[in-house]
Design a protein around this motif. Structure first.
Motif, PDB file in Angstrom:
ATOM      1  N   GLY A 119      -9.627  -6.007  -2.638  1.00  0.00           N
ATOM      2  CA  GLY A 119      -9.115  -4.672  -2.341  1.00  0.00           C
ATOM      3  C   GLY A 119      -8.480  -4.542  -0.971  1.00  0.00           C
ATOM      4  N   VAL A 120      -8.037  -5.661  -0.382  1.00  0.00           N
ATOM      5  CA  VAL A 120      -7.403  -5.651   0.937  1.00  0.00           C
ATOM      6  C   VAL A 120      -5.885  -5.748   0.755  1.00  0.00           C
ATOM      7  CG1 VAL A 120      -7.179  -6.886   3.140  1.00  0.00           C
ATOM      8  CG2 VAL A 120      -9.422  -6.676   2.029  1.00  0.00           C
ATOM      9  N   ASP A 178      -2.218   8.742   2.123  1.00  0.00           N
ATOM     10  CA  ASP A 178      -3.174   7.755   2.636  1.00  0.00           C
ATOM     11  C   ASP A 178      -2.581   6.347   2.645  1.00  0.00           C
ATOM     12  OD1 ASP A 178      -5.061   9.759   2.956  1.00  0.00           O
ATOM     13  OD2 ASP A 178      -5.976   9.401   0.996  1.00  0.00           O
ATOM     14  N   TRP A 179      -1.710   6.062   1.713  1.00  0.00           N
ATOM     15  CA  TRP A 179      -1.072   4.748   1.637  1.00  0.00           C
ATOM     16  C   TRP A 179       0.112   4.625   2.603  1.00  0.00           C
ATOM     17  CZ3 TRP A 179      -2.015   0.392  -1.476  1.00  0.00           C
ATOM     18  CH2 TRP A 179      -3.123   0.508  -2.302  1.00  0.00           C
ATOM     19  N   GLY A 180       0.512   5.735   3.230  1.00  0.00           N
ATOM     20  CA  GLY A 180       1.651   5.709   4.134  1.00  0.00           C
ATOM     21  C   GLY A 180       2.976   5.638   3.411  1.00  0.00           C
ATOM     22  N   ILE A 181       2.989   6.076   2.165  1.00  0.00           N
ATOM     23  CA  ILE A 181       4.216   6.046   1.366  1.00  0.00           C
ATOM     24  C   ILE A 181       5.133   7.169   1.825  1.00  0.00           C
ATOM     25  CG2 ILE A 181       5.145   6.383  -0.970  1.00  0.00           C
ATOM     26  CD1 ILE A 181       2.408   5.172  -1.954  1.00  0.00           C
ATOM     27  N   TYR A 182       6.375   6.815   2.117  1.00  0.00           N
ATOM     28  CA  TYR A 182       7.343   7.833   2.526  1.00  0.00           C
ATOM     29  C   TYR A 182       8.612   7.779   1.708  1.00  0.00           C
ATOM     30  CZ  TYR A 182       9.401   4.074   5.318  1.00  0.00           C
ATOM     31  OH  TYR A 182       9.964   2.894   5.728  1.00  0.00           O
ATOM     32  N   PRO A 228       0.481  -0.496   8.883  1.00  0.00           N
ATOM     33  CA  PRO A 228      -0.849  -0.521   9.488  1.00  0.00           C
ATOM     34  C   PRO A 228      -1.944  -0.855   8.472  1.00  0.00           C
ATOM     35  CG  PRO A 228      -0.034   1.735   9.354  1.00  0.00           C
ATOM     36  CD  PRO A 228       1.083   0.833   8.923  1.00  0.00           C
ATOM     37  N   LEU A 229      -1.605  -0.877   7.184  1.00  0.00           N
ATOM     38  CA  LEU A 229      -2.592  -1.187   6.149  1.00  0.00           C
ATOM     39  C   LEU A 229      -2.811  -2.685   5.953  1.00  0.00           C
ATOM     40  CD1 LEU A 229      -1.605   1.347   3.338  1.00  0.00           C
ATOM     41  CD2 LEU A 229      -3.482   1.514   4.975  1.00  0.00           C
ATOM     42  N   ILE A 230      -1.872  -3.516   6.418  1.00  0.00           N
ATOM     43  CA  ILE A 230      -1.976  -4.954   6.191  1.00  0.00           C
ATOM     44  C   ILE A 230      -3.291  -5.471   6.806  1.00  0.00           C
ATOM     45  CG2 ILE A 230      -0.919  -7.224   6.569  1.00  0.00           C
ATOM     46  CD1 ILE A 230       0.725  -5.351   4.734  1.00  0.00           C
ATOM     47  N   GLY A 231      -4.065  -6.173   5.961  1.00  0.00           N
ATOM     48  CA  GLY A 231      -5.332  -6.719   6.416  1.00  0.00           C
ATOM     49  C   GLY A 231      -6.495  -5.735   6.365  1.00  0.00           C
ATOM     50  N   LYS A 232      -6.231  -4.539   5.863  1.00  0.00           N
ATOM     51  CA  LYS A 232      -7.276  -3.512   5.776  1.00  0.00           C
ATOM     52  C   LYS A 232      -7.522  -3.140   4.311  1.00  0.00           C
ATOM     53  CE  LYS A 232      -6.416  -1.686  10.295  1.00  0.00           C
ATOM     54  NZ  LYS A 232      -5.534  -0.862  11.035  1.00  0.00           N
TER      55      LYS A 232
END
Length: 186
Positions: A151-152, A135-139, A37-41
């Motif tokens: 910074g995107v 916050d980065w969605g690292i699992y 979900p971070l791609i492009g953000k």
């Protein structure tokens, strides 16, 4: 005919379909390719200690101005050991700054690991408690993100980088970012 008699059968069938799709997803080797979900953000903000410089913090704001590859690793991670020679070879090309994101590790263990296997990173930040990783969605480790100069987040890969992944996925993403400014590695 009584329609309520068929309701339990319909509920059972719906549950069976849901369970079957869950089993398929858990066995599907491409599940790691689900888009982030971070791609492009904008990359999630962090301000973390620099592993090699006691008392110094580095933030996502400090990294802006040129693209970087954020590589999540830990001394406790067996797959990170497999990835490390590939990442080192890539870092030596200086195509882009490679930033180490040491995740949930002991300071001394991380330093010892880099001493043993080499340090391909431009800088290593340490997320000792794992809070920034949320916050980065690292699992899991390794995971790798490509962040552009503004910074995107442009790309994410879950699992150990391989020469094939670098050639077929990362390099084309870097090419889309355009040429690096003169005299500066991207």
């Amino acid at each position: 005919m009584n329609k309520s008699r068929w309701l339990p059968l319909a509920v059972f069938a719906a549950l069976a379909v849901l369970l079957a799709s869950g089993v398929w997803l858990s066995r599907n080797p491409d599940r790691e390719k689900l888009p982030s979900p971070l791609i492009g953000k904008p990359a999630p903000h962090f301000s973390l200690p620099v592993l090699h410089e006691a008392g110094r913090l580095m933030s996502t704001q400090d990294l802006r101005g040129a693209p970087y590859l954020l590589n999540v690793w830990g001394s406790w991670c067996p797959a990170c050991r497999d990835e490390h020679p590939v990442l080192t070879r890539f870092a030596e090309t200086k195509r882009v700054r490679v930033v180490g994101f040491n995740w949930k590790d002991e300071h001394a263990d991380a330093l010892r690991w880099l001493e043993e296997f080499g340090n391909p990173y431009f800088v290593v930040v340490a997320d000792y408690e794992g809070k920034a990783a949320i916050d980065w969605g690292i699992y899991g480790a390794p995971e790798t993100f490509l962040v552009d100069a503004q910074g995107v987040v442009r790309w994410k890969f879950v699992g150990p980088l391989t020469d094939k992944v670098i050639r077929d996925e990362l390099i084309p993403q870097l090419d889309r970012l355009g040429p690096a400014p003169r005299g500066q590695a991207r």
